[in-house]
Design an enzyme around this catalytic site. Structure first.
Site: not given
Length: 183
Positions: A45, A90
């Site tokens: 990700s 993230k």
């Protein structure tokens, strides 16, 4: 005249030195764990910024002050906890009081298109447009690999409460050829 210590005194001194060394090692270990977390990147990700299996040091002191800025890479527990307690990595896209909009794959903060060189021009497509003002105590995060990231765009993750944030990525120390320090 040479005086030698008796064997029992030498053995006792050795074990006392060993005990002192062990105590110092434990103190250093706990001090490091108080300020830092060591983690391994799992998943894709955050590509191209991080590749799978890279080793990171996370600065936990930033979580004491809740001082997060757009662009910071954070490690956090997702709002909905599971039994495996997996940490997420993230990038912070929007902070409290930011007006965030995502339309046609583009991210806007306070009406201005966000330039994101770290995504390799990947689209931020969502099923529905997003238009939200980030409330106090939360951040909005996205993975750099937008097509392969479960992040704030999805209801299972949503906005991240700052109390769930462990800290900011500080160092990538492995592999050595990709060593990097973030501010």
């Amino acid at each position: 005249m040479i005086l030698e210590k008796p064997l029992s005194k030498m053995v006792l001194d050795f074990f006392l030195d060993l005990l002192k060394s062990f105590a110092i090692a434990i103190i250093i270990f706990y001090a490091l764990n108080f300020f830092f977390v060591f983690t391994i990147v799992e998943g894709k990700s955050m590509q191209p910024t991080f590749k799978e299996h890279e080793r990171l040091v996370v600065n936990k002191t930033t979580s004491f002050f809740n001082n997060y800025e757009r662009g910071d890479i954070i490690v956090f527990y997702p709002p909905i906890r599971t039994t495996n307690e997996k940490l997420f990595i993230k990038r912070v896209i929007a902070v409290p009081n930011d007006h965030l909009q995502i339309e046609n794959g583009n991210v806007y903060i306070d009406g201005e298109l966000l330039y994101e060189e770290y995504t390799n021009n990947q689209s931020t497509d969502t099923n529905e447009p997003i238009d939200i003002i980030i409330p106090e105590g939360y951040v909005f995060v996205l993975g750099d690999n937008r097509g392969n990231s479960i992040d704030s765009r999805f209801k299972d993750i949503g906005l991240i409460p700052v109390e769930n944030i462990i800290g900011k990525v500080f160092i990538r120390f492995y592999p050595l050829d990709r060593f990097k320090i973030w501010r």
